[in-house]
Design a protein around this motif. Structure first.
Motif, PDB file in Angstrom:
ATOM      1  N   GLN A  28       4.513  -2.032   4.008  1.00  0.00           N
ATOM      2  CA  GLN A  28       3.421  -1.188   3.558  1.00  0.00           C
ATOM      3  C   GLN A  28       3.956   0.183   3.141  1.00  0.00           C
ATOM      4  N   VAL A  29       3.365   0.757   2.129  1.00  0.00           N
ATOM      5  CA  VAL A  29       3.733   2.105   1.691  1.00  0.00           C
ATOM      6  C   VAL A  29       2.449   2.843   1.316  1.00  0.00           C
TER       7      VAL A  29
ATOM      8  N   ASN B   1       0.518  -9.491  -2.816  1.00  0.00           N
ATOM      9  CA  ASN B   1       0.318  -8.054  -2.872  1.00  0.00           C
ATOM     10  C   ASN B   1      -1.149  -7.738  -2.615  1.00  0.00           C
ATOM     11  N   ASP B   2      -1.378  -6.599  -2.007  1.00  0.00           N
ATOM     12  CA  ASP B   2      -2.757  -6.193  -1.756  1.00  0.00           C
ATOM     13  C   ASP B   2      -2.804  -4.671  -1.649  1.00  0.00           C
ATOM     14  N   TYR B   3      -4.026  -4.151  -1.726  1.00  0.00           N
ATOM     15  CA  TYR B   3      -4.219  -2.707  -1.582  1.00  0.00           C
ATOM     16  C   TYR B   3      -5.335  -2.465  -0.584  1.00  0.00           C
ATOM     17  N   ASP B   4      -5.019  -1.707   0.470  1.00  0.00           N
ATOM     18  CA  ASP B   4      -5.986  -1.362   1.506  1.00  0.00           C
ATOM     19  C   ASP B   4      -6.639  -0.047   1.129  1.00  0.00           C
ATOM     20  N   ILE B   5      -7.849  -0.136   0.521  1.00  0.00           N
ATOM     21  CA  ILE B   5      -8.505   1.067   0.018  1.00  0.00           C
ATOM     22  C   ILE B   5      -8.969   1.975   1.158  1.00  0.00           C
TER      23      ILE B   5
ATOM     24  N   VAL C  73      11.379  -5.287  -2.944  1.00  0.00           N
ATOM     25  CA  VAL C  73      11.658  -6.716  -3.106  1.00  0.00           C
ATOM     26  C   VAL C  73      13.102  -7.098  -2.796  1.00  0.00           C
ATOM     27  N   PRO C  74      14.118  -6.427  -3.359  1.00  0.00           N
ATOM     28  CA  PRO C  74      15.492  -6.877  -3.076  1.00  0.00           C
ATOM     29  C   PRO C  74      15.830  -6.881  -1.589  1.00  0.00           C
ATOM     30  N   LYS C  75      15.433  -5.828  -0.884  1.00  0.00           N
ATOM     31  CA  LYS C  75      15.811  -5.756   0.526  1.00  0.00           C
ATOM     32  C   LYS C  75      14.976  -6.695   1.391  1.00  0.00           C
ATOM     33  N   ILE C  76      13.717  -6.892   1.048  1.00  0.00           N
ATOM     34  CA  ILE C  76      12.897  -7.807   1.829  1.00  0.00           C
ATOM     35  C   ILE C  76      13.295  -9.261   1.541  1.00  0.00           C
TER      36      ILE C  76
ATOM     37  N   VAL D 151      -3.233   2.357   1.171  1.00  0.00           N
ATOM     38  CA  VAL D 151      -1.916   1.785   1.460  1.00  0.00           C
ATOM     39  C   VAL D 151      -1.683   0.546   0.597  1.00  0.00           C
ATOM     40  N   PHE D 152      -0.507   0.482  -0.021  1.00  0.00           N
ATOM     41  CA  PHE D 152      -0.083  -0.715  -0.735  1.00  0.00           C
ATOM     42  C   PHE D 152       0.575  -1.657   0.267  1.00  0.00           C
ATOM     43  N   LYS D 153       0.245  -2.960   0.176  1.00  0.00           N
ATOM     44  CA  LYS D 153       0.798  -3.947   1.096  1.00  0.00           C
ATOM     45  C   LYS D 153       1.537  -5.033   0.312  1.00  0.00           C
ATOM     46  N   PHE D 154       2.651  -5.452   0.882  1.00  0.00           N
ATOM     47  CA  PHE D 154       3.469  -6.494   0.260  1.00  0.00           C
ATOM     48  C   PHE D 154       3.890  -7.465   1.359  1.00  0.00           C
ATOM     49  N   ALA D 155       3.727  -8.756   1.129  1.00  0.00           N
ATOM     50  CA  ALA D 155       4.121  -9.772   2.113  1.00  0.00           C
ATOM     51  C   ALA D 155       4.886 -10.888   1.432  1.00  0.00           C
TER      52      ALA D 155
END
Length: 303
Positions: free
Chosen positions: A89-90, A270-274, A107-110, A278-282
């Motif tokens: 999350q960022v 990908n998702d966005y928590d309004i 992405v590369p590190k995850i 917060v931007f979310k990536f899984a």
């Protein structure tokens, strides 16, 4: 927890001369070199069945009756893939002040984290190959490497009676064990090689010196190294947890009982928590690594 501007530190200001990533974005994969079959499924699980052998044929006199043997299912095991996932999350603010575009592109590190997980899962087939925990047992209710594998007639072995340190003589003894493996009926059913020798980093150079030597290594003898021609490759695996254990795995994929079973290939969401900006990536995938049978393999904890 989402990455924030506080955690980003100097990445939110101009003036960084060099950013060292400390990781290889495309590392060479180790596990395909010692894993045999790569299965895919969309079913809940895979059921692997082992069947018995026929006995050797008897001499039958003319007009005498033929004896009929029994062929049957003797044991089976169910393998179920498990889900492995990691998220990131960022915050909106951290993304906006990410002047070097690192926080917003994990992405590369995850992906590397998923690759390392995959390597550990498949290395654990060997790491846990001596474990008697139920989850680590094969269809015969024995660990991958054992001296008393269940058979229709007698028992089988694919490890030394006592843990043995790697050496030229120990390698020869291991190969002899493979060449004298028996079938379910107790008949000769040898593994003829070649094999890959899988070792931890602590044994790699020593193993290479033995396998690649054209003469008997470590001695003044001029006898050729007989085991060298049966070892196709020495594979160093840093994901092995023991510094002394070593293994022989068939080099021919068709003879290799270690396998990967994948149900869901690697995917990202990908998702966005309004509510929290917060931007979310899984990222996730479902798979399992295990073994179909103990035959054709050999291993020891080392000493």
């Amino acid at each position: 927890m989402a990455m924030t501007t506080t955690q980003m530190g100097i990445l939110a200001r101009v003036g960084v001369d060099r950013i060292v990533k400390n990781y290889d974005e495309s590392p060479d994969k180790i596990y395909p070199r010692f894993i045999g079959n790569m299965f895919d499924t969309n079913q809940a699980y895979m059921l692997a069945a082992q069947v018995s052998d026929f006995s050797m044929a008897n001499v039958v006199a003319e007009t005498a009756p033929i004896s009929f043997d029994t062929w049957r299912l003797i044991r089976s095991k169910q393998y179920t893939p498990v889900n492995r996932a990691i998220g990131y999350q960022v915050s909106e603010q951290a993304k906006e002040t990410d002047l070097y575009n690192l926080a917003a592109q994990p992405v590369p590190k995850i992906m590397l984290a998923m690759d390392k997980t995959e390597e550990q899962v498949y290395a654990n087939i060997l790491n846990l190959g001596f474990s008697t925990a139920t989850a680590n047992l094969g269809a015969d209710s024995k660990s991958l490497f054992a001296t008393d594998h269940t058979q229709d007639v007698g028992s089988g072995r694919n490890k030394a009676s006592t843990a043995v340190a790697f050496s030229y003589s120990a390698l020869n003894a291991a190969i002899t064990d493979l060449l004298t493996q028996k079938s379910e009926k107790g008949d000769p059913f040898p593994s003829m090689g070649p094999w890959n020798l899988v070792v931890p980093p602590a044994l790699y150079l020593y193993a290479k010196s033995i396998v690649k030597s054209v003469k008997e290594p470590g001695t003044p003898n001029n006898n050729p190294s007989q085991s060298a021609e049966l070892i196709q490759d020495v594979i160093v695996n840093p994901y092995l947890t023991s510094t002394t254990a070593w293994f022989l795995i068939p080099a021919k994929k068709i003879e290799n009982p270690l396998f990967s079973l994948k149900r869901i290939s690697r995917r990202t969401k990908n998702d966005y928590d309004i509510d929290h900006l917060v931007f979310k990536f899984a990222i996730f995938e479902e798979y399992i690594g295990s073994f179909l049978t103990w035959r054709n393999t050999w291993g020891t904890e080392g000493a």
